[in-house]
Design an enzyme around this catalytic site. Structure first.
Site, short mmCIF file in Angstrom:
data_model
loop_
_atom_site.label_atom_id
_atom_site.label_comp_id
_atom_site.label_asym_id
_atom_site.label_seq_id
_atom_site.Cartn_x
_atom_site.Cartn_y
_atom_site.Cartn_z
N ASN A 153 6.72 1.74 4.66
CA ASN A 153 5.83 2.12 5.78
C ASN A 153 6.66 2.22 7.06
O ASN A 153 7.65 2.96 7.05
CB ASN A 153 4.54 1.30 5.84
N ASP A 154 6.27 1.57 8.12
CA ASP A 154 6.83 1.85 9.45
C ASP A 154 8.35 2.02 9.54
O ASP A 154 9.10 1.21 8.97
CB ASP A 154 6.53 0.69 10.41
N GLN A 170 10.07 -0.57 6.92
CA GLN A 170 9.29 -1.55 6.17
C GLN A 170 9.35 -1.16 4.70
O GLN A 170 8.94 -0.06 4.32
CB GLN A 170 7.83 -1.53 6.65
N TRP A 178 2.42 -1.69 -0.95
CA TRP A 178 2.85 -2.61 0.11
C TRP A 178 3.01 -4.03 -0.42
O TRP A 178 2.11 -4.55 -1.06
CB TRP A 178 1.82 -2.58 1.23
N SER A 211 7.61 -5.33 11.22
CA SER A 211 8.27 -4.35 12.09
C SER A 211 8.91 -4.97 13.33
O SER A 211 8.50 -6.04 13.79
CB SER A 211 7.27 -3.28 12.53
N GLU A 324 -0.86 -1.61 17.25
CA GLU A 324 0.36 -2.05 16.56
C GLU A 324 1.56 -1.23 17.05
O GLU A 324 1.40 -0.21 17.71
CB GLU A 324 0.24 -1.81 15.05
N TRP A 414 -2.86 4.77 6.61
CA TRP A 414 -3.24 3.55 5.90
C TRP A 414 -4.49 3.74 5.05
O TRP A 414 -4.76 2.94 4.15
CB TRP A 414 -3.45 2.40 6.89
C1 FRU Z 1 1.82 -1.13 10.92
C2 FRU Z 1 2.03 -2.54 10.42
C3 FRU Z 1 2.75 -3.37 11.47
C4 FRU Z 1 3.39 -4.44 10.65
C5 FRU Z 1 3.78 -3.69 9.42
C6 FRU Z 1 3.75 -4.51 8.16
O1 FRU Z 1 1.79 -0.16 9.96
O2 FRU Z 1 0.79 -3.13 10.11
O3 FRU Z 1 1.92 -3.84 12.50
O4 FRU Z 1 4.49 -5.00 11.29
O5 FRU Z 1 2.86 -2.63 9.28
O6 FRU Z 1 4.30 -3.81 7.10
#
Ligand code: FRU
Length: 613
Positions: A153-154, A170, A178, A211, A324, A414
């Site tokens: 992810n991020d 991530q 995830w 993140s 976020e 998401w």
């Molecule tokens: C955003 C998030 C962040 C967090 C990460 C966890 O997509 O929820 O806030 O750090 O993903 O994977």
């Protein structure tokens, strides 16, 4: 007794108690079922990997990795029960020469140990020296950054140093959903060709690694050395805290600062983004306070001790989701002497088309407080950086040369990221985008995002070129490249001063299509993916997204990037951007144009092949 004899003797004792299910020379995997939910797997091997079989519909098994009897790490893996979707590699080289066993707690409730033993994962634990990550899946992007395998992810901690662009992300190295958040790492010398590097920051006792950001500490303010790369990220354990890590090998390996966590608050806070503030000569940090829908601002002289200065956001902008992944930086406003601060606040859900999206605010920041610009009515307008459904967690590179501000996002949402029809990997990043500011006709300042100039390196031969073509009611179609699953870049201009609506359609001969409509009266550009291909994996996937075009004379220029499962559209030099995923059964083979309410003119269309990576 020799080692082998000890092994065999030990095996005989254990085999008399529990059956051993696999044994091969010095490569030894012993599976010992201890109870309905507990299995101990002993591994004795010089091989590189233990391959763990995964079934995505299983629940996570908790695996305590025991090294010489101590817990070295804990990972969560959806071990296969009835069918193997794919395998993931567990790296044995890290524990070479040690006694390694996996203490596995499976969540499946079974009536007996005999039943638990039937789970397919036990028979298919394999030792191997290699793990196949070849880019074979049909929806795996060719020229966008993706992880070699597993979930991403991020984007995190991006920085530029010594000619290299670093991108962390991530990452779940143990499955395509995830879990096990770790910082994966890739580097590039041109922002579009990426080399995968070893995992950069792994979970520790404080939690998994959420993140965060990286800075290059030119003046050694933190005491880890001149030009050390300092990372700050969220340790997500029982609660969220901010941890510091440092690297003296240009971000390849990090040591976790033993004084971590460096920031603890009484409520959830995450995704720290730090930068050196030239005006105040100190470090600033923006931190998401997600549940309060606000960002916190902090300052520091040494990156270790931070003072909370202010907060911004409650009741402002889009509020229908948690805030976020912040970022903040200053940019010049085009055609003026003015400079403005941009505060990025990713929000989930609450995006304009459902789910996650990137909003931003324009304003001023004095190192202590962010003051947003308002519109003529005194309200703080909500602005979106991208008008597609698949653009999230966007943040920028630190330390970029020539004052460039380059952003990259996670190309998913998401709402359905874990369900998209890919297997060995999930998710890609957007193309890198150079950001700037412009003042629009409504008097407001907006962000524009152009594909970074390095994306020109992707272009192969010109596949076709149309200097000029009149567009009327009847659809005019042009073929798209077939090579490499149709990956291409398409650029064109449309003059629609005499037309009411232009439809631009990408289609294949299986009836799958993406109609895009430009309405010069309403100044909008829309993208309809309801019939784009596979859409039924989530009720939130079929959608039409719509962007303001920020033009006022009925003339737009468009740049489209197609990469197997994504389409990015940059309009009017990035004044509007739209990123959407698509999963066509076959690549789109034509682009067609038609016009309602009068003729339009298509000009300077070039379709570029892209060299597959
Ligand atoms: C955003 C998030 C962040 C967090 C990460 C966890 O997509 O929820 O806030 O750090 O993903 O994977």
């Amino acid at each position: 007794m020799t080692k082998v004899m000890i092994c065999i003797a030990a095996m005989m004792i254990m085999c008399s108690m529990t059956p051993c299910e696999s044994l091969a020379d010095v490569d030894r995997i012993e599976v010992n079922h201890l109870s309905v939910t507990n299995t101990l797997v002993r591994v004795d091997s010089d091989r590189h990997y233990l391959l763990l079989p995964v079934q995505e519909s299983s629940d996570d098994a908790r695996i305590n990795v025991l090294v010489d009897g101590n817990i070295a790490e804990t990972i969560y893996v959806r071990l296969a029960k009835t069918k193997i979707d794919y395998t993931v590699p567990f790296d044995l080289t890290l524990y070479k020469g040690k006694h390694l066993s996996l203490d596995i707690l499976t969540p499946q409730s079974r009536s007996s140990v005999r039943e638990a033993k039937d789970d397919v994962c036990w028979k298919d634990l394999k030792l191997a020296d290699s793990f196949d990550t070849d880019n074979r899946e049909r929806f795996r992007p060719s020229y966008h950054h993706t992880p070699l395998y597993g979930w991403m992810n991020d984007p995190n901690g991006m920085f530029y140093k010594d000619g290299q662009w670093h991108l962390y992300y991530q990452y779940n190295p143990y499955g395509s959903k995830w879990q096990n958040m770790t910082w994966g790492h890739s580097v590039s010398s041109d922002l579009v060709h990426w080399t995968h590097k070893p995992l950069a920051i792994k979970p520790n006792g404080l939690g998994t690694v959420f993140s965060g950001s990286c800075v290059v500490d030119e003046n050694n303010t933190a005491g880890f050395g001149k030009d050390a790369v300092i990372a700050m990220y969220t340790s997500a354990g029982t609660s969220q805290m901010q941890s510091l890590a440092w690297s003296t090998d240009n971000g390849t390996t990090f040591d976790i600062y033993t004084g971590s966590p460096t920031i603890t608050l009484e409520s959830e806070a995450r995704d720290p983004n730090m930068f050196w503030n030239n005006k105040t000569n100190e470090w600033n940090l923006v931190l998401a306070h997600p549940l309060d829908h606000e960002m916190l601002f902090l300052s520091s002289h040494d990156l270790k001790r931070w003072t909370l200065q202010s907060s911004f956001g409650q009741g402002t902008g889009a509020q229908d989701g948690i805030w976020e992944c912040p970022d903040i930086f200053e940019l010049p406003v085009e055609n003026s002497d003015e400079k403005k601060w941009v505060l990025i606040s990713n929000i989930n859900p609450g995006g304009p088309f459902g789910g996650s999206a990137t909003q931003y605010f324009i304003g001023n920041f004095n190192g202590r407080k962010f003051i947003p610009d308002t519109d003529a009515d005194g309200n703080v307008p909500t602005k979106w950086l991208d008008f597609g459904k698949d653009h999230y967690a966007t943040v920028s590179w630190s330390n970029a040369p020539e004052d460039r501000r380059i952003v990259i996002g996670w190309m998913s949402n998401w709402q359905y990221a874990a369900d998209v029809p890919t297997t060995q990997f999930r998710s890609a990043n957007t193309l890198p985008r150079d950001m700037s500011l412009f003042r629009a006709a409504d008097g407001q300042i907006y962000a524009s995002c152009q594909p970074s100039p390095e994306t020109l390196n992707l272009r192969g031969a010109i596949f076709s070129k149309i200097n000029r073509s009149n567009i009327g009611k009847k659809q005019r179609s042009f073929p798209l490249p077939k090579a490499n699953n149709g990956i291409c870049e398409i650029v064109f201009d449309i003059d629609s001063r005499k037309a009411e609506e232009i439809t631009i359609t990408l289609a294949n001969n299986s009836g799958e299509e993406v109609p895009m409509k430009y309405n010069p009266q309403k100044h909008t550009f829309s993208f309809d993916r309801t019939k784009s291909g596979i859409v039924d994996f989530s009720e939130n996937f079929p959608a039409t997204t719509i962007a303001p075009t920020f033009e006022n004379e009925g003339i737009i220029s468009i740049r489209i990037f197609i990469d197997r499962s994504s389409i990015e559209i940059f309009g009017n030099d990035g004044k509007f951007v739209m990123t959407n995923l698509i999963f066509p059964e076959k690549p789109y083979s034509t682009i067609s144009f038609s016009s309602e309410g009068g003729n339009a003119r298509l000009s300077d269309m070039k379709i570029y092949s892209i060299n597959a990576q």
